[in-house]
Design a protein around this motif. Structure first.
Motif, mmCIF file in Angstrom:
data_model
loop_
_atom_site.group_PDB
_atom_site.id
_atom_site.type_symbol
_atom_site.label_atom_id
_atom_site.label_comp_id
_atom_site.label_asym_id
_atom_site.label_seq_id
_atom_site.Cartn_x
_atom_site.Cartn_y
_atom_site.Cartn_z
ATOM 1 N N LYS A 64 30.441 52.255 31.224
ATOM 2 C CA LYS A 64 29.744 52.817 32.380
ATOM 3 C C LYS A 64 28.773 51.811 32.976
ATOM 4 O O LYS A 64 28.667 51.666 34.197
ATOM 5 N N VAL A 65 28.062 51.097 32.119
ATOM 6 C CA VAL A 65 27.104 50.085 32.597
ATOM 7 C C VAL A 65 27.828 48.967 33.329
ATOM 8 O O VAL A 65 27.419 48.542 34.421
ATOM 9 N N LEU A 66 28.908 48.476 32.762
ATOM 10 C CA LEU A 66 29.656 47.378 33.375
ATOM 11 C C LEU A 66 30.316 47.801 34.679
ATOM 12 O O LEU A 66 30.381 47.026 35.638
ATOM 13 N N ALA A 67 30.812 49.035 34.714
ATOM 14 C CA ALA A 67 31.463 49.520 35.932
ATOM 15 C C ALA A 67 30.453 49.814 37.018
ATOM 16 O O ALA A 67 30.750 49.685 38.214
ATOM 17 N N GLY A 68 29.241 50.225 36.598
ATOM 18 C CA GLY A 68 28.229 50.576 37.581
ATOM 19 C C GLY A 68 28.495 51.913 38.239
ATOM 20 O O GLY A 68 27.885 52.244 39.250
ATOM 21 N N ASN A 69 29.434 52.680 37.687
ATOM 22 C CA ASN A 69 29.769 53.976 38.256
ATOM 23 C C ASN A 69 30.208 54.902 37.127
ATOM 24 O O ASN A 69 31.395 54.979 36.814
ATOM 25 N N GLY A 70 29.250 55.576 36.523
ATOM 26 C CA GLY A 70 29.537 56.394 35.361
ATOM 27 C C GLY A 70 30.377 57.617 35.635
ATOM 28 O O GLY A 70 30.916 58.220 34.718
ATOM 29 N N LYS A 71 30.507 58.014 36.901
ATOM 30 C CA LYS A 71 31.252 59.224 37.224
ATOM 31 C C LYS A 71 32.743 58.981 37.441
ATOM 32 O O LYS A 71 33.534 59.914 37.394
ATOM 33 N N GLN A 72 33.130 57.745 37.724
ATOM 34 C CA GLN A 72 34.513 57.493 38.104
ATOM 35 C C GLN A 72 35.209 56.416 37.288
ATOM 36 O O GLN A 72 36.347 56.074 37.583
ATOM 37 N N ASP A 73 34.553 55.887 36.259
ATOM 38 C CA ASP A 73 35.184 54.775 35.534
ATOM 39 C C ASP A 73 36.325 55.235 34.645
ATOM 40 O O ASP A 73 37.200 54.439 34.301
ATOM 41 N N GLN A 74 36.325 56.504 34.219
ATOM 42 C CA GLN A 74 37.390 57.061 33.372
ATOM 43 C C GLN A 74 37.589 56.266 32.089
ATOM 44 O O GLN A 74 38.664 56.259 31.502
ATOM 45 N N GLY A 75 36.544 55.559 31.671
ATOM 46 C CA GLY A 75 36.606 54.851 30.403
ATOM 47 C C GLY A 75 37.365 53.545 30.418
ATOM 48 O O GLY A 75 37.711 53.016 29.355
ATOM 49 N N VAL A 76 37.608 52.981 31.587
ATOM 50 C CA VAL A 76 38.358 51.724 31.636
ATOM 51 C C VAL A 76 37.951 50.908 32.857
ATOM 52 O O VAL A 76 37.648 51.449 33.922
ATOM 53 N N LEU A 77 37.920 49.608 32.683
ATOM 54 C CA LEU A 77 37.691 48.693 33.799
ATOM 55 C C LEU A 77 38.462 47.412 33.567
ATOM 56 O O LEU A 77 38.917 47.128 32.454
ATOM 57 N N ALA A 78 38.613 46.645 34.629
ATOM 58 C CA ALA A 78 39.288 45.348 34.539
ATOM 59 C C ALA A 78 38.532 44.341 35.382
ATOM 60 O O ALA A 78 38.064 44.659 36.484
ATOM 61 N N ASP A 79 38.379 43.147 34.865
ATOM 62 C CA ASP A 79 37.789 42.033 35.611
ATOM 63 C C ASP A 79 38.913 41.233 36.244
ATOM 64 O O ASP A 79 39.758 40.664 35.547
ATOM 65 N N VAL A 80 38.924 41.196 37.573
ATOM 66 C CA VAL A 80 39.972 40.508 38.326
ATOM 67 C C VAL A 80 39.392 39.241 38.928
ATOM 68 O O VAL A 80 38.333 39.273 39.570
ATOM 69 N N VAL A 81 40.063 38.128 38.740
ATOM 70 C CA VAL A 81 39.588 36.856 39.268
ATOM 71 C C VAL A 81 39.656 36.873 40.793
ATOM 72 O O VAL A 81 40.674 37.238 41.381
ATOM 73 N N ALA A 82 38.547 36.489 41.412
ATOM 74 C CA ALA A 82 38.496 36.335 42.872
ATOM 75 C C ALA A 82 38.410 34.833 43.141
ATOM 76 O O ALA A 82 37.320 34.256 43.095
ATOM 77 N N PRO A 83 39.528 34.162 43.394
ATOM 78 C CA PRO A 83 39.553 32.705 43.416
ATOM 79 C C PRO A 83 38.696 32.056 44.495
ATOM 80 O O PRO A 83 38.275 30.905 44.341
ATOM 81 N N ARG A 84 38.411 32.778 45.586
ATOM 82 C CA ARG A 84 37.626 32.182 46.665
ATOM 83 C C ARG A 84 36.166 32.619 46.645
ATOM 84 O O ARG A 84 35.400 32.255 47.527
ATOM 85 N N MET A 85 35.772 33.385 45.647
ATOM 86 C CA MET A 85 34.388 33.838 45.558
ATOM 87 C C MET A 85 33.551 32.805 44.814
ATOM 88 O O MET A 85 33.938 32.316 43.758
ATOM 89 N N ARG A 86 32.389 32.474 45.387
ATOM 90 C CA ARG A 86 31.484 31.540 44.729
ATOM 91 C C ARG A 86 30.070 31.759 45.250
ATOM 92 O O ARG A 86 29.861 32.479 46.218
ATOM 93 N N ARG A 87 29.121 31.130 44.592
ATOM 94 C CA ARG A 87 27.734 31.254 45.015
ATOM 95 C C ARG A 87 27.520 30.520 46.332
ATOM 96 O O ARG A 87 28.108 29.468 46.577
#
Length: 259
Positions: A64-87
């Motif tokens: 829930k903490v990692l998803a940032g949405n405790g009502k809709q995470d359904q107990g699972v999340l995935a980290d997807v690489v965003a190749p063009r995202m950077r600081r």
């Protein structure tokens, strides 16, 4: 580099399964709550195995903490690489620097953020600054509104819109903001309003898009060199921010200012 500057996190069983099934996406990992079980959890584990993606277990609270949405995470999340995202600060150290650039300031509706990302990416803009604070989180709602374009958008991250315009100004960008007659703040760098289609825009430009209700923050407005208005001869006072962004982006295409 912070994981938030490398990955987009999707949560919920359907979004995670869709990410795992998309051959164009690179999923770094799946995190499944210890309490998740049954056919749904088994399906996710099978899909992750087929895609060669590791599955980690964590407490339901941690998910829930990692998803940032405790009502809709359904107990699972995935980290997807965003190749063009950077600081943003890293991008400003590149040669050439990204240009032109949009800066989102106080846009809190996920649908608006998603549509802006889709439009700006389609128009070939060099970067879209999405601050970590004050703007809708890059979550499945934004991803859905962008029709999945968020994953490959040229996202630039920083703390706030004020941080963004400070860094852009220091890097030699001319900062503009969309507004209408009388919309510019008295604390802005300029009270002049110029028609978008008549404005003389340099190649190294940044354009601030203000929030749905408050517009451009007064502190951000201080860095605005000129305000730009979209001519509207019809019976309407303003455009939705995502519609205004579309007009701006494709006027930049018309001018030949996009790569």
């Amino acid at each position: 580099m912070s994981p938030k500057d490398r990955f987009l996190t999707v949560y919920g069983r359907k979004p995670v399964l869709e990410a795992l099934a998309d051959p164009e996406l690179e999923v770094d990992k799946v995190i499944l709550a210890d309490s998740a079980g049954g056919p749904g959890a088994a399906e996710i584990q099978r899909a992750a195995k087929d895609a060669g993606v590791p599955v980690q277990r964590a407490s339901a609270h941690r998910v829930k903490v990692l998803a940032g949405n405790g009502k809709q995470d359904q107990g699972v999340l995935a980290d997807v690489v965003a190749p063009r995202m950077r600081r943003l600060d890293h991008a400003l150290g590149e040669h050439p620097v990204p240009t032109p650039v949009l800066v989102l300031d106080g846009i809190t509706t996920p649908a608006n953020v998603g549509m802006i990302l889709r439009t700006a990416t389609a128009a070939g803009l060099g970067g879209i600054v999405v601050p970590r604070r004050g703007v809708a989180t890059l979550d499945p709602l934004v991803i859905k509104a962008s029709a999945g374009v968020t994953f490959r958008a040229p996202l630039l991250r920083c703390a706030t819109a004020l941080d963004a315009v400070e860094q852009l100004t220091e890097s030699g960008y001319s900062v503009y903001a969309l507004g209408s007659e009388g919309s510019s703040s008295t604390s802005s760098g300029s009270d002049a309003v110029t028609g978008l289609f008549e404005a003389d825009l340099p190649a190294r430009s940044a354009f601030v898009l203000g929030g749905e209700t408050e517009g451009v923050d007064p502190e951000v407005a201080h860095y605005v060199a000129s305000w730009l208005s979209i001519p509207m001869p019809g019976d309407a006072e303003s455009l939705n921010v995502s519609a205004a962004a579309a007009v701006l982006c494709f006027d930049l295409v018309r001018r030949g200012l996009t790569p």
